[in-house]
Design a protein around this motif. Structure first.
Motif, PDB file in Angstrom:
ATOM      1  N   LEU A 131      24.117  19.203  46.060  1.00  0.00           N
ATOM      2  CA  LEU A 131      24.255  19.894  44.782  1.00  0.00           C
ATOM      3  C   LEU A 131      23.419  21.161  44.830  1.00  0.00           C
ATOM      4  CD1 LEU A 131      23.971  16.939  42.267  1.00  0.00           C
ATOM      5  CD2 LEU A 131      26.023  18.153  42.956  1.00  0.00           C
ATOM      6  N   THR A 132      23.962  22.218  44.280  1.00  0.00           N
ATOM      7  CA  THR A 132      23.221  23.466  44.227  1.00  0.00           C
ATOM      8  C   THR A 132      23.220  23.988  42.798  1.00  0.00           C
ATOM      9  OG1 THR A 132      25.210  24.718  44.768  1.00  0.00           O
ATOM     10  CG2 THR A 132      23.774  24.122  46.597  1.00  0.00           C
ATOM     11  N   ALA A 133      22.185  24.710  42.452  1.00  0.00           N
ATOM     12  CA  ALA A 133      22.071  25.310  41.121  1.00  0.00           C
ATOM     13  C   ALA A 133      21.678  26.760  41.288  1.00  0.00           C
ATOM     14  CB  ALA A 133      21.031  24.567  40.298  1.00  0.00           C
ATOM     15  N   ASP A 134      22.109  27.588  40.323  1.00  0.00           N
ATOM     16  CA  ASP A 134      21.692  28.976  40.375  1.00  0.00           C
ATOM     17  C   ASP A 134      20.270  29.102  39.833  1.00  0.00           C
ATOM     18  OD1 ASP A 134      21.849  28.863  37.617  1.00  0.00           O
ATOM     19  OD2 ASP A 134      23.746  29.960  37.500  1.00  0.00           O
ATOM     20  N   LYS A 135      19.754  30.328  39.740  1.00  0.00           N
ATOM     21  CA  LYS A 135      18.353  30.505  39.343  1.00  0.00           C
ATOM     22  C   LYS A 135      18.068  30.013  37.926  1.00  0.00           C
ATOM     23  CE  LYS A 135      18.843  35.194  37.676  1.00  0.00           C
ATOM     24  NZ  LYS A 135      18.235  36.486  37.573  1.00  0.00           N
ATOM     25  N   ASP A 136      19.093  29.912  37.078  1.00  0.00           N
ATOM     26  CA  ASP A 136      18.913  29.413  35.714  1.00  0.00           C
ATOM     27  C   ASP A 136      19.182  27.914  35.621  1.00  0.00           C
ATOM     28  OD1 ASP A 136      18.302  31.970  34.676  1.00  0.00           O
ATOM     29  OD2 ASP A 136      20.449  32.462  34.634  1.00  0.00           O
ATOM     30  N   CYS A 137      19.328  27.250  36.771  1.00  0.00           N
ATOM     31  CA  CYS A 137      19.569  25.808  36.857  1.00  0.00           C
ATOM     32  C   CYS A 137      20.893  25.387  36.253  1.00  0.00           C
ATOM     33  CB  CYS A 137      18.427  25.004  36.227  1.00  0.00           C
ATOM     34  SG  CYS A 137      16.914  25.146  37.183  1.00  0.00           S
ATOM     35  N   TYR A 138      21.905  26.263  36.351  1.00  0.00           N
ATOM     36  CA  TYR A 138      23.250  25.874  35.949  1.00  0.00           C
ATOM     37  C   TYR A 138      24.007  25.433  37.189  1.00  0.00           C
ATOM     38  CZ  TYR A 138      22.344  28.056  31.464  1.00  0.00           C
ATOM     39  OH  TYR A 138      21.803  28.379  30.253  1.00  0.00           O
ATOM     40  N   PHE A 139      24.570  24.233  37.130  1.00  0.00           N
ATOM     41  CA  PHE A 139      25.315  23.716  38.260  1.00  0.00           C
ATOM     42  C   PHE A 139      26.715  24.293  38.239  1.00  0.00           C
ATOM     43  CE2 PHE A 139      21.927  20.703  37.812  1.00  0.00           C
ATOM     44  CZ  PHE A 139      21.588  20.414  39.119  1.00  0.00           C
ATOM     45  N   THR A 140      27.252  24.535  39.420  1.00  0.00           N
ATOM     46  CA  THR A 140      28.590  25.099  39.510  1.00  0.00           C
ATOM     47  C   THR A 140      29.622  24.037  39.157  1.00  0.00           C
ATOM     48  OG1 THR A 140      28.710  24.522  41.838  1.00  0.00           O
ATOM     49  CG2 THR A 140      27.893  26.717  41.320  1.00  0.00           C
ATOM     50  N   GLU A 141      30.827  24.484  38.797  1.00  0.00           N
ATOM     51  CA  GLU A 141      31.891  23.563  38.380  1.00  0.00           C
ATOM     52  C   GLU A 141      32.209  22.527  39.442  1.00  0.00           C
ATOM     53  OE1 GLU A 141      33.785  23.139  35.593  1.00  0.00           O
ATOM     54  OE2 GLU A 141      32.448  24.510  34.559  1.00  0.00           O
ATOM     55  N   GLU A 142      32.262  22.944  40.694  1.00  0.00           N
ATOM     56  CA  GLU A 142      32.658  22.009  41.746  1.00  0.00           C
ATOM     57  C   GLU A 142      31.549  21.026  42.117  1.00  0.00           C
ATOM     58  OE1 GLU A 142      31.324  25.808  43.805  1.00  0.00           O
ATOM     59  OE2 GLU A 142      32.880  25.380  42.329  1.00  0.00           O
ATOM     60  N   SER A 143      30.366  21.220  41.594  1.00  0.00           N
ATOM     61  CA  SER A 143      29.283  20.307  41.948  1.00  0.00           C
ATOM     62  C   SER A 143      28.688  19.665  40.692  1.00  0.00           C
ATOM     63  CB  SER A 143      28.198  21.033  42.743  1.00  0.00           C
ATOM     64  OG  SER A 143      27.635  22.056  41.963  1.00  0.00           O
ATOM     65  N   GLN A 144      29.479  18.858  40.034  1.00  0.00           N
ATOM     66  CA  GLN A 144      29.018  18.154  38.848  1.00  0.00           C
ATOM     67  C   GLN A 144      27.961  17.122  39.232  1.00  0.00           C
ATOM     68  OE1 GLN A 144      29.842  18.836  35.667  1.00  0.00           O
ATOM     69  NE2 GLN A 144      30.906  20.588  36.515  1.00  0.00           N
ATOM     70  N   ILE A 145      27.042  16.888  38.330  1.00  0.00           N
ATOM     71  CA  ILE A 145      25.968  15.929  38.598  1.00  0.00           C
ATOM     72  C   ILE A 145      26.539  14.518  38.494  1.00  0.00           C
ATOM     73  CG2 ILE A 145      23.723  15.070  37.852  1.00  0.00           C
ATOM     74  CD1 ILE A 145      23.224  17.849  36.646  1.00  0.00           C
ATOM     75  N   PRO A 146      26.386  13.728  39.550  1.00  0.00           N
ATOM     76  CA  PRO A 146      26.902  12.356  39.515  1.00  0.00           C
ATOM     77  C   PRO A 146      26.123  11.491  38.534  1.00  0.00           C
ATOM     78  CG  PRO A 146      26.380  13.050  41.760  1.00  0.00           C
ATOM     79  CD  PRO A 146      25.851  14.084  40.835  1.00  0.00           C
ATOM     80  N   ASP A 147      26.757  10.442  38.042  1.00  0.00           N
ATOM     81  CA  ASP A 147      26.123   9.526  37.094  1.00  0.00           C
ATOM     82  C   ASP A 147      24.869   8.882  37.678  1.00  0.00           C
ATOM     83  OD1 ASP A 147      27.983  10.026  35.130  1.00  0.00           O
ATOM     84  OD2 ASP A 147      29.287   8.357  35.708  1.00  0.00           O
ATOM     85  N   GLU A 148      24.823   8.728  38.991  1.00  0.00           N
ATOM     86  CA  GLU A 148      23.662   8.105  39.628  1.00  0.00           C
ATOM     87  C   GLU A 148      22.377   8.869  39.329  1.00  0.00           C
ATOM     88  OE1 GLU A 148      26.483   8.813  41.356  1.00  0.00           O
ATOM     89  OE2 GLU A 148      27.271   6.789  41.652  1.00  0.00           O
ATOM     90  N   VAL A 149      22.479  10.193  39.259  1.00  0.00           N
ATOM     91  CA  VAL A 149      21.294  11.008  38.969  1.00  0.00           C
ATOM     92  C   VAL A 149      20.777  10.688  37.576  1.00  0.00           C
ATOM     93  CG1 VAL A 149      20.423  13.362  38.685  1.00  0.00           C
ATOM     94  CG2 VAL A 149      21.988  12.827  40.560  1.00  0.00           C
ATOM     95  N   PHE A 150      21.688  10.552  36.622  1.00  0.00           N
ATOM     96  CA  PHE A 150      21.263  10.227  35.256  1.00  0.00           C
ATOM     97  C   PHE A 150      20.698   8.807  35.174  1.00  0.00           C
ATOM     98  CE2 PHE A 150      24.389  13.623  34.628  1.00  0.00           C
ATOM     99  CZ  PHE A 150      23.563  14.536  33.974  1.00  0.00           C
ATOM    100  N   GLN A 151      21.195   7.913  36.001  1.00  0.00           N
ATOM    101  CA  GLN A 151      20.645   6.559  36.036  1.00  0.00           C
ATOM    102  C   GLN A 151      19.197   6.573  36.526  1.00  0.00           C
ATOM    103  OE1 GLN A 151      23.409   4.366  38.432  1.00  0.00           O
ATOM    104  NE2 GLN A 151      25.021   4.429  36.877  1.00  0.00           N
ATOM    105  N   ILE A 152      18.897   7.499  37.423  1.00  0.00           N
ATOM    106  CA  ILE A 152      17.513   7.639  37.896  1.00  0.00           C
ATOM    107  C   ILE A 152      16.612   8.022  36.724  1.00  0.00           C
ATOM    108  CG2 ILE A 152      15.963   9.049  39.324  1.00  0.00           C
ATOM    109  CD1 ILE A 152      18.301   9.274  41.343  1.00  0.00           C
ATOM    110  N   PHE A 153      17.075   8.973  35.899  1.00  0.00           N
ATOM    111  CA  PHE A 153      16.285   9.380  34.738  1.00  0.00           C
ATOM    112  C   PHE A 153      16.093   8.226  33.762  1.00  0.00           C
ATOM    113  CE2 PHE A 153      17.896  13.719  35.828  1.00  0.00           C
ATOM    114  CZ  PHE A 153      16.670  14.286  36.067  1.00  0.00           C
ATOM    115  N   ASP A 154      17.144   7.437  33.564  1.00  0.00           N
ATOM    116  CA  ASP A 154      17.043   6.296  32.651  1.00  0.00           C
ATOM    117  C   ASP A 154      15.995   5.296  33.133  1.00  0.00           C
ATOM    118  OD1 ASP A 154      18.962   7.324  30.972  1.00  0.00           O
ATOM    119  OD2 ASP A 154      20.618   6.187  31.882  1.00  0.00           O
ATOM    120  N   ARG A 155      15.891   5.109  34.425  1.00  0.00           N
ATOM    121  CA  ARG A 155      14.922   4.148  34.975  1.00  0.00           C
ATOM    122  C   ARG A 155      13.490   4.637  34.848  1.00  0.00           C
ATOM    123  NH1 ARG A 155      18.376   2.926  40.290  1.00  0.00           N
ATOM    124  NH2 ARG A 155      20.058   1.781  39.269  1.00  0.00           N
ATOM    125  N   ILE A 156      13.330   5.961  34.814  1.00  0.00           N
ATOM    126  CA  ILE A 156      11.975   6.523  34.685  1.00  0.00           C
ATOM    127  C   ILE A 156      11.541   6.347  33.255  1.00  0.00           C
ATOM    128  CG2 ILE A 156      10.606   8.635  34.778  1.00  0.00           C
ATOM    129  CD1 ILE A 156      12.428   9.598  36.996  1.00  0.00           C
TER     130      ILE A 156
END
Length: 93
Positions: A68-93
């Motif tokens: 996954l890549t993000a631009d300098k403003d931390c906006y992810f490009t359309e083709e690289s959506q954040i997978p649900d697994e990443v959000f699950q990591i946040f939920d566990r924290i």
């Protein structure tokens, strides 16, 4: 002579952390200056800040592993959506 003090440090080279620290210090030219900077940098960081740094490092590794890549403003490009697994990591924290 009261302005200059010496400390005698001992390293148990059978312990991995001691051996690593000893080799790092031994490789430095200005050992005293290096140790002073390291201690002051460590003391200036709270436990919460250390944990935050550790979490940021882990998240960077996860994002890199997922390509996954993000631009300098931390906006992810359309083709690289954040997978649900990443959000699950946040939920566990």
């Amino acid at each position: 002579m009261d302005e200059i003090k010496r400390l005698n440090l001992s390293f148990n080279l059978q312990r991995e952390n001691d051996r690593i620290a000893y080799n790092i210090i031994r490789s430095k030219r200005q050992k005293t200056a290096y140790i002073i900077k390291a201690i002051l940098a460590c003391e200036g960081v709270t436990q919460e800040e250390r944990e935050l740094i550790r979490i940021k490092r882990a998240l960077r590794e996860v994002l890199q592993d997922m390509n996954l890549t993000a631009d300098k403003d931390c906006y992810f490009t359309e083709e690289s959506q954040i997978p649900d697994e990443v959000f699950q990591i946040f939920d566990r924290i």
